[in-house]
Structure formats: structure tokens, C-alpha cells
Design a protein around this motif. Sequence first.
Motif, PDB file in Angstrom:
ATOM      1  N   TYR A 275      29.677 -26.739  74.238  1.00 33.28           N
ATOM      2  CA  TYR A 275      30.238 -27.815  74.360  1.00 33.28           C
ATOM      3  C   TYR A 275      30.489 -29.028  75.322  1.00 33.28           C
ATOM      4  O   TYR A 275      31.026 -27.961  76.296  1.00 33.28           O
ATOM      5  N   ARG A 276      30.392 -29.833  74.677  1.00 31.79           N
ATOM      6  CA  ARG A 276      29.912 -31.227  76.135  1.00 31.79           C
ATOM      7  C   ARG A 276      30.969 -31.474  76.018  1.00 31.79           C
ATOM      8  O   ARG A 276      31.966 -31.955  75.068  1.00 31.79           O
ATOM      9  N   THR A 277      31.082 -32.137  77.015  1.00 35.32           N
ATOM     10  CA  THR A 277      31.890 -33.242  77.369  1.00 35.32           C
ATOM     11  C   THR A 277      31.152 -34.263  78.335  1.00 35.32           C
ATOM     12  O   THR A 277      30.382 -34.327  78.685  1.00 35.32           O
ATOM     13  N   LEU A 278      31.966 -36.003  77.990  1.00 35.86           N
ATOM     14  CA  LEU A 278      31.456 -36.722  78.678  1.00 35.86           C
ATOM     15  C   LEU A 278      31.628 -37.016  80.398  1.00 35.86           C
ATOM     16  O   LEU A 278      32.489 -36.701  80.684  1.00 35.86           O
ATOM     17  N   ARG A 279      30.321 -36.785  81.204  1.00 37.24           N
ATOM     18  CA  ARG A 279      30.326 -36.957  82.503  1.00 37.24           C
ATOM     19  C   ARG A 279      30.793 -38.349  82.648  1.00 37.24           C
ATOM     20  O   ARG A 279      29.785 -39.670  82.229  1.00 37.24           O
ATOM     21  N   HIS A 280      31.739 -38.817  83.627  1.00 40.43           N
ATOM     22  CA  HIS A 280      31.990 -40.201  83.903  1.00 40.43           C
ATOM     23  C   HIS A 280      31.656 -40.802  85.577  1.00 40.43           C
ATOM     24  O   HIS A 280      31.498 -40.341  86.370  1.00 40.43           O
TER      25      HIS A 280
ATOM     26  N   LEU B 192      34.327 -25.767  67.164  1.00 43.10           N
ATOM     27  CA  LEU B 192      34.378 -25.927  67.999  1.00 43.10           C
ATOM     28  C   LEU B 192      34.668 -24.382  68.983  1.00 43.10           C
ATOM     29  O   LEU B 192      34.112 -24.659  70.540  1.00 43.10           O
TER      30      LEU B 192
ATOM     31  N   ARG C 183      32.494 -24.010  71.953  1.00 39.95           N
ATOM     32  CA  ARG C 183      32.645 -23.280  73.656  1.00 39.95           C
ATOM     33  C   ARG C 183      32.630 -22.192  74.367  1.00 39.95           C
ATOM     34  O   ARG C 183      32.782 -21.246  74.936  1.00 39.95           O
TER      35      ARG C 183
ATOM     36  N   GLU D 171      26.329 -27.437  87.776  1.00 35.90           N
ATOM     37  CA  GLU D 171      27.423 -27.729  89.244  1.00 35.90           C
ATOM     38  C   GLU D 171      27.209 -27.772  90.518  1.00 35.90           C
ATOM     39  O   GLU D 171      27.856 -28.635  91.277  1.00 35.90           O
TER      40      GLU D 171
ATOM     41  N   ASN E  76      28.779 -21.453  75.011  1.00 41.42           N
ATOM     42  CA  ASN E  76      28.787 -22.541  77.054  1.00 41.42           C
ATOM     43  C   ASN E  76      28.067 -24.439  76.398  1.00 41.42           C
ATOM     44  O   ASN E  76      26.774 -24.409  76.765  1.00 41.42           O
TER      45      ASN E  76
END
Length: 415
Positions: A23-28, A14, A18, A363, A21
Motif C-alpha cells: 500500500y503506497r502513500t505519498l512522501r512529503h 486496498l 495493505r 525507513e 505491504n
Amino acid sequence: MNERILDFFTKDALEAARANNTYRTLRHISSPEASHVTIAGKDTVLLASNSYLDLANVPELKRAMADAVLEWGTGSGGARLTTGNKTPHDELEEFIAKFKGEEAAIAFNTGYMANVGTISALCGKNDFIFSDELNHASIIDGIRLSRAKCFVYKHNDMADLERAIEAAKAEFFAQSTSASAALSDAGNAKQVARAFRGLVVTDAVFSMDGDLANLPELLRITKAHGVLLMIDEAHATGVLGRTGRGLAEHYNCEHADVTVGTLSKAVAAEGGFVAGSKQLIGFLKNKSRSFIFTTAMAPAVAAAALRNLQFIDAHPERVQQLRDNVKFFCDALRLHGLQVPQTESAIIPIIIGDEAKALRISETLQNEGVLIPAIRYPTVAKGQARLRASLMATHTKEELQTAATAIAQIIKSTN
Ligand SMILES: Cc1ncc(COP(=O)(O)O)c(C=O)c1O
């Protein structure tokens, strides 16, 4: 929970993600998949979907799936070989075979499972697999599971593929001759002699680059060397060829021995499939573990996939609309001085290089109402981060023009 032991398994990975660059997160996303979606309350042009023909939100197709739920219920209740196989599964497989111009087809729950289950059923530890270096993760995982000897050839490099097959054959026959000689004294030579079994496997459309496999050349090489050819048409079905039948239609040539595909991208339902000879499909129904040891897809999902495929069959103009959009968008990007490859697929990579920069551009674009994801290591090689645009048949020319202008401006103004 034992946090110390959990840290032992996860913390380094993890922290590294990070720091890189990656590290993944979910898009809502709070609206259905379509050419426009709602993200954080904002209308956003979606240039990121695999639903290339924009069929996921078509009223008549949604209604057909809702009707199928009412008729068939919410789940299948069993594996295909026990009680799970219902009329929609059989009808779907029949139609896939017809659509792909093959004798038979088998449906899997996902394209991932189709690749993993097919490669690991066909090949074992004494076999040889030749795999393009940019093949999808599901192909790579299938190869690992098969335990076959794997030779990775340079991307789309047919000379390198041929060299790899020749080298593997030379090694194989040298070993089997010496093993035969060693055992012939014991009268066992016949047991040792075994034919060389090789499989060449490739994406039809490479998912992060959008370029195409050279099917005519692959057919020539595999025939000349007596090995099998498997093509993964995940991004080709519904996209390539005049009527969206895929790579063989695009090149107007014959099919590979094994054609894999997904029902989750242009077909806009869920599931995967293999199309080929009756013998191949019978073999997979008996030997493919990701087909056998899992609950069958919900019959309503099979019915939806069938209905959507029938829609594609009846609307070749939608495939043409997608192709027109790709050409228009690539031309618009080029007019802004951006380099984009010539492609027939719906995937358009815009190479940025640096991971952090690609993320910043993506972004900024999203703040301006255009969603194009930044694809980074490990999905692509380090330093090859990119914006991966994928188009739909229903994007308007105005939307594509506005997006191309925004992309060019933001790339120029981002360090
Ligand atoms: C080339 C390729 N093959 C297979 C798959 C897996 O298909 P599915 O999403 O249906 O599991 C994907 C994408 O997800 C893909 O891009």
C-alpha cells in the motif's frame, strides 16, 4: 457518496495491498529537488532522484524558466495542432533533434505519453510487438492500446528475442498463405497478402535494475528480420555516453529507428520526446493521439527543457562527474560486502527480497538522514524487493561513503 458501491470497486484491492505491504502513500518533501532535501524538518541526502545531473535547482536555469514564464505566460491555451504551438516548442524540438543526432523530433507532455502515443500510432491489431519483460509500464500500456500481438521476450535475452520474431513470422506467413489460398478462388488473393510488420521495443536503461539494453545486437537482429527498433531513453539521456547523448553514444553505434526520451529526469524539466526521421515525426504529429488530443505543454516548460538541454550540451563534465560518483558508490558498497551489479547507469539496485524487510531498511535509513526508496511488487516481481539507489552528479564522495556504510550496517542488523 454511495460507500457500498465504492467499496465494491476498491475495498478488496486496498485490503490486499495493505496485507502485502504494497500500500503506497505519498512522501512529503518540503524543499526543492536537489542532492539534499528536507523531510519532516530534517536534512536528508537524496539517493532517490531521477534528476541525475541535479539541474532542477540550479539558479541560472531557474531564472531562465522564470523569465520564460514572464515572456510566455503560464499556459499554452491549446493543443499543439490548434493554438498551443509557440516558439519555445519549435525551438525545443529542433534542439532535441540536434542533440540526439536525428533529422527531427517531437515533444510530448510527458515521457509516458510519448511511449503510449508512439507505440499505439505505429502499430495496430495486425502487427507484432516484441517487448522486453522488464520494460516500463508506459511501454506496456502503449502496447495494450495498440492491440497488436505482443511477444514478451526474456530480459535482455537476444536469443529469446530472435526466437520470438522467427516464431511470429512463421505463424504469420503460414496464416497468410492459407488465407491467400482460400481467397484466391474468389480472385481476392492480393488483398490478403500483407507484409509482416514488427516492432521491437525496449528500455535503454531498465528503470528498476539499472542495466542497459544491448543496442548493437538489437540493431543487428531488427535489420536481419526487417522489423523496427524503438528504444526508450528515459534514464539514458543526460547519463550515458561521454556527453550524455544516450545509448548510441555509449556503444558508439547507430541509432534505433525510434528513440523516445523524457525531459523530466536528467533534463530536470517536464515532458517527453521522440527523435528520428522527418517521416517518423510527421507521422506522429498526424497520428499520435496523446500528442493530438491534449493541451500543449506550457511554453515556459518547453523553454526550460530547452535551456536545461543546452546546459547539458555545454557541460559534458557534469555527465562525467555522475559516472565517477556511480563507480565510487558501487565500489564502496562492494567493500562492505554488498552485491551490486556492474552498471554504467545512475541506478543501483540493492536486492533485499522480502517486501516488509526492504521497507524496514528504507525507513531506518531515512531516520538516519538517507532517502533510498524500497521498490516492491507490483513495480518489481514478488520477492524481488529492493533498495533502488539513484545518484546525482553533485553528491560528494563523503556523502556517498557515509551512505554506503549506513546501508551496509542497517541491512546486516535488520531481520
Ligand atoms: C523507462 C521509462 N520510460 C518512461 C517514463 C515516463 O517518463 P515521464 O516521467 O516523463 O512520464 C519513465 C518514468 O517515469 C521511465 O522510467
